[in-house]
Design a protein around this motif. Structure first.
Motif, PDB file in Angstrom:
ATOM      1  N   LEU B  51       0.799  -1.229   0.000  1.00  0.00           N
ATOM      2  CA  LEU B  51       0.000   0.000   0.000  1.00  0.00           C
ATOM      3  C   LEU B  51       0.839   1.290   0.000  1.00  0.00           C
ATOM      4  CD1 LEU B  51      -2.800   1.346   0.081  1.00  0.00           C
ATOM      5  CD2 LEU B  51      -2.711   1.167   2.568  1.00  0.00           C
ATOM      6  N   PRO B  52       1.798   1.454   0.932  1.00  0.00           N
ATOM      7  CA  PRO B  52       2.589   2.698   0.883  1.00  0.00           C
ATOM      8  C   PRO B  52       3.382   2.829  -0.425  1.00  0.00           C
ATOM      9  CG  PRO B  52       3.450   1.181   2.570  1.00  0.00           C
ATOM     10  CD  PRO B  52       2.144   0.627   2.111  1.00  0.00           C
ATOM     11  N   CYS B  53       3.763   1.684  -1.014  1.00  0.00           N
ATOM     12  CA  CYS B  53       4.462   1.724  -2.309  1.00  0.00           C
ATOM     13  C   CYS B  53       3.528   2.275  -3.384  1.00  0.00           C
ATOM     14  CB  CYS B  53       4.920   0.326  -2.736  1.00  0.00           C
ATOM     15  SG  CYS B  53       5.915  -0.562  -1.528  1.00  0.00           S
ATOM     16  N   ARG B  54       2.292   1.768  -3.377  1.00  0.00           N
ATOM     17  CA  ARG B  54       1.318   2.225  -4.374  1.00  0.00           C
ATOM     18  C   ARG B  54       1.040   3.716  -4.217  1.00  0.00           C
ATOM     19  NH1 ARG B  54      -1.817  -2.657  -3.218  1.00  0.00           N
ATOM     20  NH2 ARG B  54      -3.324  -1.377  -2.120  1.00  0.00           N
ATOM     21  N   GLU B  55       1.062   4.182  -2.938  1.00  0.00           N
ATOM     22  CA  GLU B  55       0.776   5.598  -2.691  1.00  0.00           C
ATOM     23  C   GLU B  55       1.866   6.517  -3.228  1.00  0.00           C
ATOM     24  OE1 GLU B  55      -1.963   4.986   1.344  1.00  0.00           O
ATOM     25  OE2 GLU B  55       0.137   5.575   1.541  1.00  0.00           O
ATOM     26  N   GLU B  56       3.124   6.075  -3.178  1.00  0.00           N
ATOM     27  CA  GLU B  56       4.209   6.960  -3.628  1.00  0.00           C
ATOM     28  C   GLU B  56       4.520   6.801  -5.110  1.00  0.00           C
ATOM     29  OE1 GLU B  56       7.864   6.012  -1.528  1.00  0.00           O
ATOM     30  OE2 GLU B  56       8.140   4.183  -2.670  1.00  0.00           O
ATOM     31  N   LEU B  57       4.005   5.743  -5.739  1.00  0.00           N
ATOM     32  CA  LEU B  57       4.374   5.460  -7.124  1.00  0.00           C
ATOM     33  C   LEU B  57       4.023   6.591  -8.111  1.00  0.00           C
ATOM     34  CD1 LEU B  57       6.003   3.052  -7.977  1.00  0.00           C
ATOM     35  CD2 LEU B  57       3.953   2.077  -8.986  1.00  0.00           C
ATOM     36  N   TRP B 121      19.496  -0.534   5.578  1.00  0.00           N
ATOM     37  CA  TRP B 121      18.166  -1.018   5.188  1.00  0.00           C
ATOM     38  C   TRP B 121      17.812  -2.291   5.944  1.00  0.00           C
ATOM     39  CZ3 TRP B 121      16.578  -3.199  -0.272  1.00  0.00           C
ATOM     40  CH2 TRP B 121      15.172  -3.215  -0.365  1.00  0.00           C
ATOM     41  N   GLY B 122      16.641  -2.267   6.619  1.00  0.00           N
ATOM     42  CA  GLY B 122      16.162  -3.467   7.311  1.00  0.00           C
ATOM     43  C   GLY B 122      15.447  -4.428   6.374  1.00  0.00           C
ATOM     44  N   GLY B 123      15.039  -3.954   5.200  1.00  0.00           N
ATOM     45  CA  GLY B 123      14.381  -4.826   4.225  1.00  0.00           C
ATOM     46  C   GLY B 123      12.905  -4.517   4.005  1.00  0.00           C
ATOM     47  N   ALA B 124      12.369  -3.535   4.754  1.00  0.00           N
ATOM     48  CA  ALA B 124      10.959  -3.178   4.566  1.00  0.00           C
ATOM     49  C   ALA B 124      10.820  -2.348   3.287  1.00  0.00           C
ATOM     50  CB  ALA B 124      10.442  -2.395   5.759  1.00  0.00           C
ATOM     51  N   ILE B 125       9.725  -2.591   2.547  1.00  0.00           N
ATOM     52  CA  ILE B 125       9.454  -1.754   1.389  1.00  0.00           C
ATOM     53  C   ILE B 125       8.248  -0.857   1.690  1.00  0.00           C
ATOM     54  CG2 ILE B 125      10.517  -3.203  -0.340  1.00  0.00           C
ATOM     55  CD1 ILE B 125       7.787  -4.438  -0.929  1.00  0.00           C
ATOM     56  N   PRO B 126       8.197   0.363   1.087  1.00  0.00           N
ATOM     57  CA  PRO B 126       9.096   0.859   0.055  1.00  0.00           C
ATOM     58  C   PRO B 126      10.432   1.384   0.607  1.00  0.00           C
ATOM     59  CG  PRO B 126       7.477   2.544   0.594  1.00  0.00           C
ATOM     60  CD  PRO B 126       7.126   1.330   1.393  1.00  0.00           C
ATOM     61  N   ALA B 127      11.404   1.448  -0.313  1.00  0.00           N
ATOM     62  CA  ALA B 127      12.697   2.072  -0.023  1.00  0.00           C
ATOM     63  C   ALA B 127      13.221   2.617  -1.349  1.00  0.00           C
ATOM     64  CB  ALA B 127      13.654   1.052   0.558  1.00  0.00           C
ATOM     65  N   THR B 128      14.012   3.688  -1.279  1.00  0.00           N
ATOM     66  CA  THR B 128      14.500   4.312  -2.509  1.00  0.00           C
ATOM     67  C   THR B 128      15.966   4.708  -2.368  1.00  0.00           C
ATOM     68  OG1 THR B 128      12.288   5.186  -2.969  1.00  0.00           O
ATOM     69  CG2 THR B 128      14.111   6.182  -4.173  1.00  0.00           C
ATOM     70  N   LEU B 129      16.748   4.336  -3.371  1.00  0.00           N
ATOM     71  CA  LEU B 129      18.164   4.725  -3.431  1.00  0.00           C
ATOM     72  C   LEU B 129      18.331   5.771  -4.529  1.00  0.00           C
ATOM     73  CD1 LEU B 129      21.256   4.122  -2.791  1.00  0.00           C
ATOM     74  CD2 LEU B 129      21.135   2.488  -4.676  1.00  0.00           C
ATOM     75  N   ILE B 130      18.952   6.908  -4.185  1.00  0.00           N
ATOM     76  CA  ILE B 130      19.252   7.934  -5.183  1.00  0.00           C
ATOM     77  C   ILE B 130      20.766   8.045  -5.244  1.00  0.00           C
ATOM     78  CG2 ILE B 130      18.916  10.359  -5.874  1.00  0.00           C
ATOM     79  CD1 ILE B 130      16.752   9.238  -3.123  1.00  0.00           C
ATOM     80  N   TYR B 131      21.345   7.863  -6.430  1.00  0.00           N
ATOM     81  CA  TYR B 131      22.805   7.968  -6.489  1.00  0.00           C
ATOM     82  C   TYR B 131      23.260   8.510  -7.822  1.00  0.00           C
ATOM     83  CZ  TYR B 131      23.863   4.016  -9.608  1.00  0.00           C
ATOM     84  OH  TYR B 131      23.985   3.189 -10.693  1.00  0.00           O
ATOM     85  N   ASN B 132      24.450   9.091  -7.777  1.00  0.00           N
ATOM     86  CA  ASN B 132      25.193   9.395  -9.002  1.00  0.00           C
ATOM     87  C   ASN B 132      26.658   9.147  -8.686  1.00  0.00           C
ATOM     88  OD1 ASN B 132      26.094  11.631  -7.583  1.00  0.00           O
ATOM     89  ND2 ASN B 132      24.665  13.048  -8.574  1.00  0.00           N
ATOM     90  N   VAL B 137      22.113   8.612  -1.532  1.00  0.00           N
ATOM     91  CA  VAL B 137      21.155   8.870  -0.454  1.00  0.00           C
ATOM     92  C   VAL B 137      20.215   7.665  -0.426  1.00  0.00           C
ATOM     93  CG1 VAL B 137      19.265  10.335   0.366  1.00  0.00           C
ATOM     94  CG2 VAL B 137      21.248  11.372  -0.753  1.00  0.00           C
ATOM     95  N   PHE B 138      19.965   7.116   0.760  1.00  0.00           N
ATOM     96  CA  PHE B 138      19.057   5.978   0.861  1.00  0.00           C
ATOM     97  C   PHE B 138      17.877   6.356   1.743  1.00  0.00           C
ATOM     98  CE2 PHE B 138      17.521   1.948   2.619  1.00  0.00           C
ATOM     99  CZ  PHE B 138      17.234   1.302   1.429  1.00  0.00           C
ATOM    100  N   LEU B 139      16.680   6.168   1.243  1.00  0.00           N
ATOM    101  CA  LEU B 139      15.457   6.473   2.000  1.00  0.00           C
ATOM    102  C   LEU B 139      14.795   5.162   2.403  1.00  0.00           C
ATOM    103  CD1 LEU B 139      14.135   9.269  -0.394  1.00  0.00           C
ATOM    104  CD2 LEU B 139      15.417   9.591   1.732  1.00  0.00           C
ATOM    105  N   ASN B 140      14.867   4.876   3.716  1.00  0.00           N
ATOM    106  CA  ASN B 140      14.396   3.607   4.264  1.00  0.00           C
ATOM    107  C   ASN B 140      12.910   3.736   4.612  1.00  0.00           C
ATOM    108  OD1 ASN B 140      14.410   1.091   5.420  1.00  0.00           O
ATOM    109  ND2 ASN B 140      15.742   1.619   7.126  1.00  0.00           N
ATOM    110  N   ARG B 141      12.123   4.313   3.707  1.00  0.00           N
ATOM    111  CA  ARG B 141      10.723   4.624   4.011  1.00  0.00           C
ATOM    112  C   ARG B 141      10.063   5.165   2.748  1.00  0.00           C
ATOM    113  NH1 ARG B 141      11.485   9.958   3.741  1.00  0.00           N
ATOM    114  NH2 ARG B 141      13.475  10.735   4.481  1.00  0.00           N
ATOM    115  N   LYS B 142       8.784   5.520   2.912  1.00  0.00           N
ATOM    116  CA  LYS B 142       8.027   6.129   1.826  1.00  0.00           C
ATOM    117  C   LYS B 142       8.573   7.538   1.532  1.00  0.00           C
ATOM    118  CE  LYS B 142       3.218   7.381   1.186  1.00  0.00           C
ATOM    119  NZ  LYS B 142       1.912   7.346   1.856  1.00  0.00           N
ATOM    120  N   THR B 143       8.566   7.921   0.271  1.00  0.00           N
ATOM    121  CA  THR B 143       9.051   9.257  -0.083  1.00  0.00           C
ATOM    122  C   THR B 143       7.962   9.989  -0.874  1.00  0.00           C
ATOM    123  OG1 THR B 143      10.842  10.471  -1.160  1.00  0.00           O
ATOM    124  CG2 THR B 143      10.181   8.400  -2.190  1.00  0.00           C
TER     125      THR B 143
END
Lengths: 201, 159
Positions: B51-57, B121-132, B137-143
């Protein structure tokens, strides 16, 4: 770029603080008092003859939690008589995750004939105290004198999709290690799981 | 010729099914976490039943549409079950008009690879990695869109 590094640093600090709140292997775990699906309250101290506990933060709706329902029943069948009963705890807020309401918990426990208690962490204090981050998330405790010592934290095994393809039975191996007086190795594993659904602020 | 060899290698390592969504294991996926070029990668770990993944998609899709010509690449890494690609994942993507590149990471030995994404990361989804090539930057939660845009704009790549 400086900002990116700073955000990253702040993020790391934030996460470190969060993790510091939960248990690590070797820590003393606190007892709790939570309502079971039959309406009775349950505490670890009620189990006078237990040598320890398999505490599993789990729930109804999460596909990973569902994938492990049968395996948790098997673990309880195998280890409750050896002093390590399974205690399942649903940490989700039913307002956010309706499939995890108390009624639905009762239904699931009946359907699956859970041989173990299925408790409701209604105030969401217990999962925070333990540091559970996802469902399912296991904490293996060993009773030492009057303390409950955390011996293993993490996954049940290494293949949620198919129990017949499991190569590492993390939880079972950890219980066997504790039963024979050894320290589980590994004592901490990770798994993909569902985030715990917290009350909306 | 080079292209043919490359395509052959690609086909060998990525099981591209009927839906066109590549199914990869972690070892095949891992190089995408360490590309050193002038693109910023936004890698979102999600599943269609979450559900939180669907909300941020929708925010990730919006980011993809606003930035795909500006050296920002959004990759949606689905952790759906491979046998639900046709029945759940594809219908979900179509219904929500999700056009951002999607792959399915099918590698149940989670403990082997979670720390390689980020060791916080504990393994819970959603999670997002932003890199160059400069940082991660790692977001261990909904964004959400504004947060992602702030992170992207804070680095050297100005769209």
């Amino acid at each position: 770029m400086k900002k990116l590094v700073l955000t990253s640093l702040l993020g790391t600090l934030f996460v470190t603080t969060l993790l510091a709140d939960g248990y690590k292997p070797g820590d003393k775990a606190s007892d709790f008092r939570l309502m079971n699906i039959d309406g009775q309250y349950i505490s670890l101290n009620d189990y006078k003859s237990a040598k320890g506990f398999v505490i599993v933060f789990t729930c109804n709706h999460c596909p990973y939690a569902q994938a492990y329902q049968e395996r948790l029943i098997a673990i309880d069948n195998q280890y409750a008589s050896k002093g390590f009963p399974v205690i399942a705890i649903n940490p989700n807020d039913p307002d956010v995750s309706p499939g995890d309401s108390f009624d639905e918990m009762q239904k699931r426990a009946r359907e699956k004939k859970y041989p173990f208690p299925y408790l409701f962490d209604e105030t969401q204090e217990v999962y925070k105290m333990y540091g559970a981050e996802r469902t399912p998330h296991v904490f293996l405790l060993k009773k030492e004198e009057n303390d409950f010592i955390v011996k293993y934290i993490g996954a049940i095994d290494d293949n949620y999709k198919d129990a017949t393809l499991v190569t590492k039975k993390y939880l079972e191996n950890a219980i066997e290690a504790v039963l024979s007086g050894q320290s589980p190795e590994p004592s901490h594993t990770k798994a993909i799981g569902c985030s715990i659904k917290t009350k909306k602020q | 010729m080079k292209i043919i060899i490359l395509l052959t290698i690609f086909a060998l390592y990525e099981n591209i099914n009927h839906s066109g969504i590549p199914v990869v294991d972690f070892d095949t996926f891992e190089p995408r976490l360490h590309l050193k070029n002038d693109t910023t990668y936004v890698i979102n770990f999600w599943a269609s039943w979450c559900l939180p993944c669907r909300e941020e998609l929708p925010d990730l899709e919006k980011l993809h549409r606003s930035y795909y010509t500006k050296k920002v690449k959004v990759i949606l890494v689905s952790l759906d079950m491979p046998d639900q690609i046709e029945s759940r994942l594809v219908p979900f993507l179509e219904k929500n008009n999700i056009t951002a590149p999607t792959i399915l990471l099918d590698d149940p030995d989670f403990n082997r690879w979670i720390n390689k994404i980020d060791n916080t990361w504990g393994g819970a989804i959603p999670a997002t990695l932003i890199y160059n090539k400069e940082g991660r930057v790692f977001l261990n939660r909904k964004t959400h869109y504004e947060e992602l845009e702030n992170i992207i704009q804070s680095n050297t790549i100005k769209p």
